[in-house]
Design a protein around this motif. Structure first.
Motif, mmCIF file in Angstrom:
data_model
loop_
_atom_site.group_PDB
_atom_site.id
_atom_site.type_symbol
_atom_site.label_atom_id
_atom_site.label_comp_id
_atom_site.label_asym_id
_atom_site.label_seq_id
_atom_site.Cartn_x
_atom_site.Cartn_y
_atom_site.Cartn_z
ATOM 1 N N ALA A 104 26.470 16.025 36.984
ATOM 2 C CA ALA A 104 26.278 14.733 36.329
ATOM 3 C C ALA A 104 25.084 14.786 35.386
ATOM 4 O O ALA A 104 24.403 15.816 35.254
ATOM 5 N N ALA A 105 24.796 13.654 34.743
ATOM 6 C CA ALA A 105 23.735 13.602 33.735
ATOM 7 C C ALA A 105 22.367 13.954 34.296
ATOM 8 O O ALA A 105 21.504 14.452 33.571
ATOM 9 N N ASP A 106 22.143 13.704 35.593
ATOM 10 C CA ASP A 106 20.845 14.006 36.191
ATOM 11 C C ASP A 106 20.802 15.403 36.815
ATOM 12 O O ASP A 106 19.860 15.720 37.543
ATOM 13 N N GLY A 107 21.829 16.221 36.540
ATOM 14 C CA GLY A 107 21.845 17.591 37.055
ATOM 15 C C GLY A 107 22.384 17.727 38.463
ATOM 16 O O GLY A 107 22.442 18.839 38.997
ATOM 17 N N VAL A 108 22.795 16.613 39.077
ATOM 18 C CA VAL A 108 23.306 16.633 40.445
ATOM 19 C C VAL A 108 24.828 16.776 40.413
ATOM 20 O O VAL A 108 25.512 16.094 39.646
ATOM 21 N N CYS A 109 25.362 17.648 41.238
ATOM 22 C CA CYS A 109 26.807 17.809 41.365
ATOM 23 C C CYS A 109 27.307 16.930 42.510
ATOM 24 O O CYS A 109 26.701 16.918 43.587
ATOM 25 N N GLY A 110 28.402 16.232 42.280
ATOM 26 C CA GLY A 110 28.909 15.413 43.376
ATOM 27 C C GLY A 110 29.800 14.292 42.928
ATOM 28 O O GLY A 110 30.400 14.339 41.848
ATOM 29 N N GLY A 111 29.885 13.254 43.795
ATOM 30 C CA GLY A 111 30.890 12.225 43.659
ATOM 31 C C GLY A 111 30.456 10.992 42.897
ATOM 32 O O GLY A 111 29.409 10.969 42.226
ATOM 33 N N THR A 112 31.281 9.965 43.043
ATOM 34 C CA THR A 112 31.145 8.729 42.291
ATOM 35 C C THR A 112 30.436 7.681 43.143
ATOM 36 O O THR A 112 30.971 7.239 44.165
ATOM 37 N N PRO A 113 29.239 7.246 42.782
ATOM 38 C CA PRO A 113 28.533 6.247 43.595
ATOM 39 C C PRO A 113 29.326 4.940 43.677
ATOM 40 O O PRO A 113 29.895 4.474 42.686
ATOM 41 N N HIS A 114 29.343 4.351 44.870
ATOM 42 C CA HIS A 114 30.068 3.096 45.077
ATOM 43 C C HIS A 114 29.594 2.462 46.377
ATOM 44 O O HIS A 114 28.855 3.077 47.146
ATOM 45 N N LEU A 115 30.021 1.239 46.607
ATOM 46 C CA LEU A 115 29.816 0.587 47.897
ATOM 47 C C LEU A 115 31.132 0.014 48.378
ATOM 48 O O LEU A 115 32.102 -0.078 47.627
ATOM 49 N N HIS A 116 31.162 -0.346 49.655
ATOM 50 C CA HIS A 116 32.290 -1.071 50.233
ATOM 51 C C HIS A 116 31.812 -2.457 50.619
ATOM 52 O O HIS A 116 30.677 -2.626 51.088
ATOM 53 N N LEU A 117 32.680 -3.430 50.437
ATOM 54 C CA LEU A 117 32.298 -4.819 50.687
ATOM 55 C C LEU A 117 32.422 -5.217 52.156
ATOM 56 O O LEU A 117 31.634 -6.028 52.650
#
Length: 256
Positions: A32-45
């Motif tokens: 990602a843009a910050d150099g971190v590899c991984g998933g899509t940030p999200h929350l659950h309601l």
């Protein structure tokens, strides 16, 4: 495939324990843009989510009223997040996770909201277009999943920066925006909950009452079940996702 309104009557005849959802993830290796590899940030309601790490190493970054955390993950680790906690899976080498999700059916019906920038969250049509993948697998799905992840990271980084600085206002506003986005879905969610998690709990209550009265006749309906993934390698929120499409288990996601 059943519609959201059909799910309440078709999905929960033989649920997993507690009517939980189940899937398996290989965390994304995209940087990602910050150099971190991984998933899509999200929350659950309304759903608590748990990671059971089965291989590799990585981390999960979380945002909550307690601030920002990064929890290391390795084989044998278990981490879970209550509703409202923003989470981002981080890949640091072969990270493989089994996901256990409260209220099977609700996450697939839109309980998850991505940390897109505020202008996208404010427009339901833009949000839906950015959140929805054109396919479950294939090149178009990969491109869209990566774009979705990058847009969510774009909105996530300012939330994290503000929390680290002691300012929780942007994070709290994101929670409010997420709640506004899903408000119209709540009636359908309530039917899914009644047919799944609530019905499972009520069935236990009826069994306890039967035992207390000395009537174990419900045990004559006992049976065993087994299954395997019915879709492998789909593009989920945090990684390539093996899904279950059988009664009481995780159905293909309709994100957005």
């Amino acid at each position: 495939m059943p519609s959201e309104t059909d799910l309440s009557s078709t999905c929960f005849s033989h649920p997993l324990p507690g009517a939980v959802g189940l899937s398996h993830l290989n965390a994304y290796e995209w940087e990602a843009a910050d150099g971190v590899c991984g998933g899509t940030p999200h929350l659950h309601l309304v759903c608590t989510e748990a990671y059971v790490v089965t291989g590799g190493r990585g981390a999960v970054q979380t945002l909550s009223p307690g601030g920002y955390r990064e929890v290391p993950l390795e084989a044998g680790s278990v981490a879970w997040f209550t509703p409202g906690t923003v989470h981002r899976m981080v890949q640091r080498g072969g990270l493989r996770i089994t996901v256990l999700m409260q209220n099977s059916g609700l996450p697939e019906a839109g309980d998850a909201v991505f940390t897109f920038p505020p202008d996208v969250l404010a427009d339901p049509e833009r949000y839906a277009a950015a959140a929805t993948l054109p396919a479950r697998t294939g090149p178009l799905a990969e491109v869209a999943a990566r774009q979705r992840r990058d847009l969510a990271v774009e909105g996530y980084l300012p939330l994290r920066e503000a929390l680290v600085a002691g300012d929780d206002a942007p994070y709290l506003e994101f929670q409010r925006a997420a709640a506004r986005l899903v408000r119209d879905k709540v009636p359908a969610w309530r039917e899914l909950w009644r047919a799944g998690a609530l019905a499972t709990a009520e069935r236990t209550g009826a069994q306890l009452a039967a035992l207390e009265s000395g009537d174990p006749s419900y045990l004559t309906g006992s049976a065993s079940y087994d299954t395997g993934p019915t879709r492998r390698g789909g593009y989920g929120m945090c990684g390539r996702r093996d899904e279950y499409e059988l009664p009481g288990m995780t159905l293909p996601q309709r994100e957005g």
